[in-house]
Design a protein around this motif. Structure first.
Motif, mmCIF file in Angstrom:
data_model
loop_
_atom_site.group_PDB
_atom_site.id
_atom_site.type_symbol
_atom_site.label_atom_id
_atom_site.label_comp_id
_atom_site.label_asym_id
_atom_site.label_seq_id
_atom_site.Cartn_x
_atom_site.Cartn_y
_atom_site.Cartn_z
ATOM 1 N N THR A 109 0.777 -1.346 -0.036
ATOM 2 C CA THR A 109 0.155 0.013 -0.009
ATOM 3 C C THR A 109 0.868 1.233 -0.098
ATOM 4 O OG1 THR A 109 -1.853 -1.161 1.102
ATOM 5 C CG2 THR A 109 -1.678 1.353 1.386
ATOM 6 N N ARG A 110 1.964 1.223 0.705
ATOM 7 C CA ARG A 110 3.167 2.404 0.810
ATOM 8 C C ARG A 110 3.235 2.632 -0.596
ATOM 9 N NH1 ARG A 110 8.807 1.494 2.488
ATOM 10 N NH2 ARG A 110 8.357 0.202 0.629
ATOM 11 N N ARG A 111 3.568 1.621 -1.581
ATOM 12 C CA ARG A 111 4.148 1.696 -2.801
ATOM 13 C C ARG A 111 3.163 2.271 -3.848
ATOM 14 N NH1 ARG A 111 6.851 -2.743 -1.562
ATOM 15 N NH2 ARG A 111 5.312 -4.051 -2.459
ATOM 16 N N ASP A 112 1.863 1.823 -3.724
ATOM 17 C CA ASP A 112 1.001 1.872 -4.667
ATOM 18 C C ASP A 112 -0.474 2.650 -4.429
ATOM 19 O OD1 ASP A 112 -0.686 0.188 -3.603
ATOM 20 O OD2 ASP A 112 -0.463 -1.450 -4.915
ATOM 21 N N GLY A 113 -0.347 3.004 -3.143
ATOM 22 C CA GLY A 113 -1.731 3.713 -2.277
ATOM 23 C C GLY A 113 -2.880 3.074 -2.395
ATOM 24 N N ARG A 114 -2.955 1.862 -2.667
ATOM 25 C CA ARG A 114 -4.347 1.018 -2.944
ATOM 26 C C ARG A 114 -4.617 0.312 -1.636
ATOM 27 N NH1 ARG A 114 -2.415 -2.973 -7.024
ATOM 28 N NH2 ARG A 114 -3.922 -4.222 -5.967
ATOM 29 N N SER A 143 1.044 1.886 10.309
ATOM 30 C CA SER A 143 1.245 2.289 8.876
ATOM 31 C C SER A 143 0.466 3.381 8.447
ATOM 32 C CB SER A 143 0.686 0.957 7.937
ATOM 33 O OG SER A 143 1.408 -0.098 8.345
ATOM 34 N N LEU A 144 -0.594 3.828 8.777
ATOM 35 C CA LEU A 144 -1.471 4.781 8.428
ATOM 36 C C LEU A 144 -0.568 6.090 8.862
ATOM 37 C CD1 LEU A 144 -5.033 3.583 8.923
ATOM 38 C CD2 LEU A 144 -4.341 4.479 7.138
ATOM 39 N N VAL A 145 -0.190 5.841 10.241
ATOM 40 C CA VAL A 145 0.829 7.042 10.598
ATOM 41 C C VAL A 145 1.755 7.387 9.857
ATOM 42 C CG1 VAL A 145 2.022 7.838 12.789
ATOM 43 C CG2 VAL A 145 -0.132 6.725 13.215
ATOM 44 N N GLY A 146 2.508 6.433 9.623
ATOM 45 C CA GLY A 146 3.548 6.564 8.791
ATOM 46 C C GLY A 146 3.422 6.893 7.468
ATOM 47 N N LEU A 147 2.135 6.687 6.767
ATOM 48 C CA LEU A 147 1.890 6.967 5.490
ATOM 49 C C LEU A 147 1.410 8.732 5.451
ATOM 50 C CD1 LEU A 147 -0.291 4.111 4.177
ATOM 51 C CD2 LEU A 147 1.506 5.032 3.216
ATOM 52 N N PHE A 148 0.726 9.021 6.724
ATOM 53 C CA PHE A 148 0.515 10.477 6.820
ATOM 54 C C PHE A 148 1.718 11.281 7.113
ATOM 55 C CE2 PHE A 148 -0.712 14.098 9.248
ATOM 56 C CZ PHE A 148 -1.692 14.487 8.818
ATOM 57 N N LEU A 149 2.640 10.688 7.914
ATOM 58 C CA LEU A 149 3.765 11.650 8.244
ATOM 59 C C LEU A 149 4.800 11.692 6.856
ATOM 60 C CD1 LEU A 149 4.556 10.340 11.853
ATOM 61 C CD2 LEU A 149 3.722 12.474 11.136
ATOM 62 N N GLY A 151 3.504 11.809 3.960
ATOM 63 C CA GLY A 151 2.984 12.705 2.941
ATOM 64 C C GLY A 151 2.549 11.796 1.728
ATOM 65 N N ALA A 152 2.527 10.441 1.744
ATOM 66 C CA ALA A 152 2.049 9.652 0.892
ATOM 67 C C ALA A 152 0.702 9.274 0.869
ATOM 68 C CB ALA A 152 2.703 8.068 1.123
ATOM 69 N N ALA A 153 -0.069 9.695 1.823
ATOM 70 C CA ALA A 153 -1.511 9.662 1.694
ATOM 71 C C ALA A 153 -2.045 10.914 2.826
ATOM 72 C CB ALA A 153 -1.872 8.180 2.205
ATOM 73 N N ARG A 154 -2.934 11.569 2.376
ATOM 74 C CA ARG A 154 -3.586 12.617 3.014
ATOM 75 C C ARG A 154 -4.907 12.741 2.579
ATOM 76 N NH1 ARG A 154 0.682 16.419 5.083
ATOM 77 N NH2 ARG A 154 1.928 15.075 5.851
ATOM 78 N N GLY A 155 -5.939 13.372 3.304
ATOM 79 C CA GLY A 155 -7.198 13.641 3.055
ATOM 80 C C GLY A 155 -7.951 12.438 2.822
ATOM 81 N N ARG A 156 -8.795 12.282 1.726
ATOM 82 C CA ARG A 156 -9.780 11.249 1.805
ATOM 83 C C ARG A 156 -8.993 9.961 1.200
ATOM 84 N NH1 ARG A 156 -14.838 13.605 -1.860
ATOM 85 N NH2 ARG A 156 -15.788 11.882 -0.939
ATOM 86 N N ARG A 160 -9.688 6.689 3.304
ATOM 87 C CA ARG A 160 -10.235 5.536 2.723
ATOM 88 C C ARG A 160 -9.502 4.344 3.306
ATOM 89 N NH1 ARG A 160 -8.095 3.364 -1.580
ATOM 90 N NH2 ARG A 160 -6.820 5.232 -2.105
ATOM 91 N N LEU A 161 -8.100 4.386 3.270
ATOM 92 C CA LEU A 161 -7.074 3.654 3.715
ATOM 93 C C LEU A 161 -7.414 3.332 5.441
ATOM 94 C CD1 LEU A 161 -3.696 4.502 2.252
ATOM 95 C CD2 LEU A 161 -5.211 2.691 1.569
ATOM 96 N N ALA A 162 -7.801 4.340 5.953
ATOM 97 C CA ALA A 162 -8.159 4.114 7.392
ATOM 98 C C ALA A 162 -9.163 3.004 7.649
ATOM 99 C CB ALA A 162 -8.555 5.238 8.200
ATOM 100 N N LEU A 163 -10.133 2.838 6.642
ATOM 101 C CA LEU A 163 -11.309 2.053 6.832
ATOM 102 C C LEU A 163 -11.022 0.510 6.846
ATOM 103 C CD1 LEU A 163 -13.971 3.645 4.491
ATOM 104 C CD2 LEU A 163 -13.870 3.660 6.747
ATOM 105 N N VAL A 164 -9.673 0.196 6.337
ATOM 106 C CA VAL A 164 -9.283 -1.138 6.445
ATOM 107 C C VAL A 164 -9.012 -1.550 8.039
ATOM 108 C CG1 VAL A 164 -7.306 -2.742 5.716
ATOM 109 C CG2 VAL A 164 -8.161 -0.987 4.023
ATOM 110 N N PRO A 165 -8.035 -0.771 8.673
ATOM 111 C CA PRO A 165 -8.117 -1.462 10.086
ATOM 112 C C PRO A 165 -9.508 -1.071 10.828
ATOM 113 C CG PRO A 165 -6.766 0.531 9.734
ATOM 114 C CD PRO A 165 -7.252 0.219 8.443
#
Length: 170
Positions: A109-114, A143-149, A151-156, A160-165
């Motif tokens: 997910t970190r690589r492709d954002g899916r 992982s979500l915290v890392g993606l946010f910090l 800048g790999a995933a922000r906002g919507r 959307r990724l947060a719905l997985v955990p």
């Protein structure tokens, strides 16, 4: 369990207990019971090397996507030696394998954002197999915290990724 499908009752481990026993690691017990019925105790004894092989294959697959062959081999050997004292025919083998798969999914997910939606039902199976299922949810949150910090995933996209955990926790 296969005869009654009752998930609670008298505590089989303590005659002095006042609380009912709740079966929470029932899926591996059903697997072992079915294996014993079909293949006998010899079949049950094969579940340990099969479980260790499953863990090794999960580790190999995740490591190989992240590192070259030599590094993968060294890390795999060190990891298996490190957990060798804990490798027994117990439900925690499921946690070792699923924690590895979950980590690999979040690295992808970190690589492709899916979002890896299949992590949700996998965590539900994990919850029926071993009490450490929440580790998968924790890996997702970290992982979500890392993606946010990063800048790999922000906002919507991040929500959307947060719905997985969150789905896994449900």
């Amino acid at each position: 369990l296969r005869e009654t499908w009752s998930f609670s009752g008298a505590d089989p481990w303590s005659t002095m207990s006042t609380q009912p026993w709740r079966l929470h690691e029932w899926l591996p017990e059903l697997l072992m019971s079915w294996t014993q019925q079909v293949f006998g105790l010899a079949g049950v004894s094969w579940l340990l090397p099969l479980g260790v092989a499953a863990i090794a294959l999960c580790l190999w697959a995740v490591l190989r996507r992240e590192a070259p062959l030599l590094v993968t081999t060294i890390v795999l050997v060190v990891a298996l030696v490190g957990m060798s004292g804990s490798l027994s025919l117990r439900p925690h083998l499921v946690s070792f394998a699923f924690a590895t798969v979950t980590t690999g999914a979040w690295l992808a997910t970190r690589r492709d954002g899916r979002a890896r939606w299949w992590l949700v039902p996998m965590t539900w199976v994990w919850a029926c197999s071993h009490g450490m299922w929440f580790v998968g949810v924790a890996i997702g949150i970290v992982s979500l915290v890392g993606l946010f910090l990063d800048g790999a995933a922000r906002g919507r996209a991040w929500l959307r990724l947060a719905l997985v955990p969150l789905g896994s926790l449900a």
